[in-house]
Design a protein around this motif. Structure first.
Motif, short mmCIF file in Angstrom:
data_model
loop_
_atom_site.label_atom_id
_atom_site.label_comp_id
_atom_site.label_asym_id
_atom_site.label_seq_id
_atom_site.Cartn_x
_atom_site.Cartn_y
_atom_site.Cartn_z
N PHE A 4 -5.15 -11.36 9.03
CA PHE A 4 -4.40 -11.15 7.78
C PHE A 4 -3.89 -12.48 7.24
O PHE A 4 -3.83 -12.69 6.04
N TYR A 22 -0.68 -3.71 12.57
CA TYR A 22 -2.07 -4.04 12.26
C TYR A 22 -2.34 -5.52 12.53
O TYR A 22 -1.61 -6.38 12.07
N THR A 24 -5.90 -6.82 12.59
CA THR A 24 -7.13 -7.29 11.95
C THR A 24 -7.36 -6.53 10.66
O THR A 24 -7.26 -5.30 10.63
N PRO A 25 -7.68 -7.24 9.59
CA PRO A 25 -7.98 -6.52 8.35
C PRO A 25 -9.27 -5.72 8.48
O PRO A 25 -10.20 -6.15 9.17
N THR A 26 -9.30 -4.58 7.85
CA THR A 26 -10.55 -3.80 7.82
C THR A 26 -11.50 -4.48 6.83
O THR A 26 -11.07 -5.32 6.03
N GLN A 29 -10.40 -4.57 3.30
CA GLN A 29 -9.24 -5.46 3.11
C GLN A 29 -9.68 -6.92 3.11
O GLN A 29 -9.27 -7.70 2.24
N THR A 48 -11.84 6.92 1.76
CA THR A 48 -10.53 6.90 2.41
C THR A 48 -10.77 6.82 3.92
O THR A 48 -11.82 7.22 4.41
N GLY A 49 -9.79 6.26 4.60
CA GLY A 49 -9.95 6.09 6.04
C GLY A 49 -10.46 4.70 6.37
O GLY A 49 -10.54 4.32 7.54
N THR A 50 -10.80 3.93 5.34
CA THR A 50 -11.32 2.58 5.57
C THR A 50 -10.22 1.53 5.43
O THR A 50 -10.46 0.34 5.57
N GLY A 51 -9.01 1.98 5.12
CA GLY A 51 -7.91 1.03 4.88
C GLY A 51 -7.89 0.55 3.44
O GLY A 51 -7.30 -0.48 3.12
N LYS A 52 -8.49 1.32 2.54
CA LYS A 52 -8.62 0.85 1.16
C LYS A 52 -7.27 0.79 0.43
O LYS A 52 -7.08 -0.04 -0.44
N THR A 53 -6.32 1.66 0.81
CA THR A 53 -5.02 1.64 0.11
C THR A 53 -4.35 0.27 0.30
O THR A 53 -3.90 -0.35 -0.67
N LYS A 95 6.14 1.11 3.17
CA LYS A 95 5.85 0.51 4.48
C LYS A 95 5.61 -1.00 4.37
O LYS A 95 6.22 -1.79 5.07
N ASP A 311 -4.41 11.19 4.24
CA ASP A 311 -4.44 10.40 5.46
C ASP A 311 -3.84 11.22 6.60
O ASP A 311 -2.65 11.20 6.85
P1 AMP Z 1 -6.71 4.49 3.87
O1 AMP Z 1 -8.19 4.27 3.85
O2 AMP Z 1 -5.99 3.57 2.96
O3 AMP Z 1 -6.37 5.94 3.63
O4 AMP Z 1 -6.17 4.12 5.33
C1 AMP Z 1 -6.53 4.86 6.46
C2 AMP Z 1 -5.63 4.58 7.65
O5 AMP Z 1 -5.89 3.29 8.19
C3 AMP Z 1 -4.13 4.62 7.38
O6 AMP Z 1 -3.53 5.38 8.39
C4 AMP Z 1 -3.69 3.20 7.47
O7 AMP Z 1 -2.36 3.09 7.88
C5 AMP Z 1 -4.65 2.63 8.48
N1 AMP Z 1 -4.89 1.18 8.33
C6 AMP Z 1 -4.87 0.48 7.19
N2 AMP Z 1 -5.16 -0.82 7.43
C7 AMP Z 1 -5.38 -0.93 8.75
C8 AMP Z 1 -5.74 -2.02 9.61
N3 AMP Z 1 -5.94 -3.24 9.15
N4 AMP Z 1 -5.89 -1.75 10.91
C9 AMP Z 1 -5.73 -0.50 11.39
N5 AMP Z 1 -5.39 0.57 10.63
C10 AMP Z 1 -5.22 0.36 9.32
#
Ligand code: AMP
Length: 498
Positions: A4, A22, A24-26, A29, A48-53, A95, A311
């Motif tokens: 990050f 966290y 490591t960035p996904t 990210q 969703t689920g990829t950490g896109k938010t 958060k 989520d």
């Molecule tokens: P999202 O795709 O934004 O709905 O995020 C899916 C989930 O991944 C959420 O529970 C986040 O809190 C989690 N998340 C986001 N970024 C990371 C990261 N870098 N490492 C691990 N988990 C993450």
């Protein structure tokens, strides 16, 4: 490996990310944050689920550290297709923005205008909205969009499905051309590509996963069944009971009316169950979701619209009560389980009339899904009913009405000989206990013991259909007997922060 700290985020943001645990960035990210910080437009193709938010929240927080909000002139705008997604993004700001003093305003339907007005009056650094409610505020003259520096359009393909694109075009026209636009979509059908071309200027494109793939960790099975609803419900109950490793599950229906019907059925059969569909008021939706996340409810019956993008980590099972009509929805539904490398199971009930939709799904995911016990051609002749044979005929429905639950629409005669009618007839009128809240983490196989829930029927209102369609709505008519009045026991808030 990228960290990050390599991405150019501010110290305040980095410290909040570390606190969130966290390291490591996904990929989305790592790909989106640096160009977003350089004020480039972004086209993010990610589910969703990829950490896109966080891929848009973190750079926004960093960029917002300079400057101040002015009354009624938000600095940034995030558009989400559903209230739940909007609320989830707001939580992300809480958060990751805990070291900032930013005003975040959530403008969603089902919540009073007054409080939202007050937030706008204070000046919002971040405005998170569903399109309909934003336009309502604009029409009331409460908002000036000329100060928006960053526009985020999230879940664009879902916006398209829900008929929001004209609203989004209207909103985008109110925002200065010089803005930065961050555009996210799980899939890129031609209409979305056109929209991206229209909204984005020389964007950085980041695609993190093929939009049509399902996780390898999810065991997928098809379950052949006859197309009578009561047979499907019976099959579903058997399936649920057969899952030794079921921790919690989402059960998808194509229409919200079926969500309501199935919820009632499972409830009567003694399962720990909740429901989520677009006609429920915001408080009920939020509470239901909190209870599910906290494992106070084991099963959640949901429509695509209500469940999209939520989520909910670690769902062990997904059941498709209906084969989704849009093949991409299959991918999204299945994506609720097997997250973050965990194993999951997904069962889809398939009737003879579903083969066309099933073919489309298998084409999209580019693989054949195995059948659990033979395909639809191997089905035995339709059974009369695997439920008791009592309770049939029109008189039953009249009896139901006679018990104080008058139905405000013409009864659906197809349902009169279903297990539903039988179960209602047999259920004693005692109040249901708070079992949902206390008997968690396992599926209850107890015999029905409570009476019907306290849902009050409310009629479908076709006059408002068009308007509702424009909002966060799912397909189909308004359910009868389930809606604003969720049984009180289901509104007990579990200890979950959502
Ligand atoms: P999202 O795709 O934004 O709905 O995020 C899916 C989930 O991944 C959420 O529970 C986040 O809190 C989690 N998340 C986001 N970024 C990371 C990261 N870098 N490492 C691990 N988990 C993450």
């Amino acid at each position: 490996m990228t960290t990050f700290a390599d991405l150019g985020l501010s110290q305040k943001v980095l410290s909040a990310v570390t606190d969130a645990g966290y390291n490591t960035p996904t990929p989305i990210q790592a790909g989106a944050i640096p160009p977003a910080l350089e004020r480039r437009d972004i086209l993010g193709i990610a589910q969703t689920g990829t950490g896109k938010t966080a891929s848009f929240v973190l750079p926004m927080l960093t960029l917002l550290e300079k400057g101040r909000a002015r009354a009624r002139m938000p600095r940034t705008l995030i558009l989400e297709p559903t209230r739940e997604l909007a609320a989830q993004v707001a939580e992300n700001f809480e958060k990751y923005g805990k070291n900032h003093k930013l005003n975040v305003a959530l403008l969603i339907g089902g919540v009073s205008f007054d409080e939202q007005d007050r937030k706008l009056e204070r000046g919002a650094d971040v405005l998170i909205c569903t399109p309909g409610r934003l336009l309502d505020h604009c029409e009331r003259g409460k908002l000036l969009m000329t100060g928006v520096e960053i526009l985020v359009i999230d879940e664009a393909d879902r916006m398209l499905d829900m008929g929001f694109i004209p609203d989004i075009e209207r909103i985008a026209k109110m925002i200065p051309f010089t803005r930065q636009t961050l555009f996210f979509s799980a899939t890129m059908p031609p209409e979305i590509q056109k929209l991206a071309d229209q909204f984005l200027q020389n964007p950085t494109r980041i695609e993190v996963a093929p939009p049509s793939s399902t996780a390898k960790t999810v065991t997928q099975r098809l379950v052949a069944c006859h197309n009578k609803d009561y047979e499907k419900r019976s099959k579903l109950r058997d399936l649920i009971r057969a899952q030794d490793d079921l921790k919690n599950a989402i059960i998808f229906c194509n229409r919200k009316k079926d969500v309501a019907d199935l919820f009632r059925s499972l409830d009567r059969h003694g399962f720990s169950v909740g429901a989520l569909h677009g006609d429920m008021d915001q408080r009920s939706r939020t509470t239901m979701l909190a209870n599910f996340k906290a494992n106070a409810i084991t099963l959640l019956v949901a429509s695509d619209v209500a469940a999209r993008g939520l989520d909910i980590p670690d769902v062990s099972h997904v059941f498709n009560f209906d084969v989704p009509i849009h093949a991409e929805d299959y991918v999204h539904r299945i994506g609720r389980t097997g997250r973050a490398g965990r194993s999951g199971a997904a069962f889809t009930l398939v009737t003879r009339s579903d083969t066309k939709f099933l073919d489309a799904i298998e084409k999209l995911i580019d693989k054949k899904i195995d059948w659990l016990d033979g395909d639809v051609s191997a089905l035995p002749a339709p059974a009369e009913s695997d439920e008791p044979q009592r309770g049939r005929g029109k008189g039953r429905d009249r009896d139901r009405g006679g018990r104080g639950k008058s139905r405000s629409h013409k009864p659906d005669t197809r349902r009169e000989d279903t297990a539903e009618a039988v179960a209602v007839q047999e259920a004693p009128e005692t109040a249901r206990t708070e079992s949902v809240a206390v008997e968690n983490q396992r599926v209850e196989h107890r015999k029905p013991q409570g009476g019907r829930h306290q849902g009050r029927p409310y009629p479908a209102n076709d006059d408002h259909r068009e308007r509702r369609r424009r909002r966060d709505d799912d397909d189909g008519p308004t359910p009868v007997g389930f809606g604003d009045d969720i049984p009180a026991f289901m509104l007990i808030v579990a200890n979950a922060k959502i």
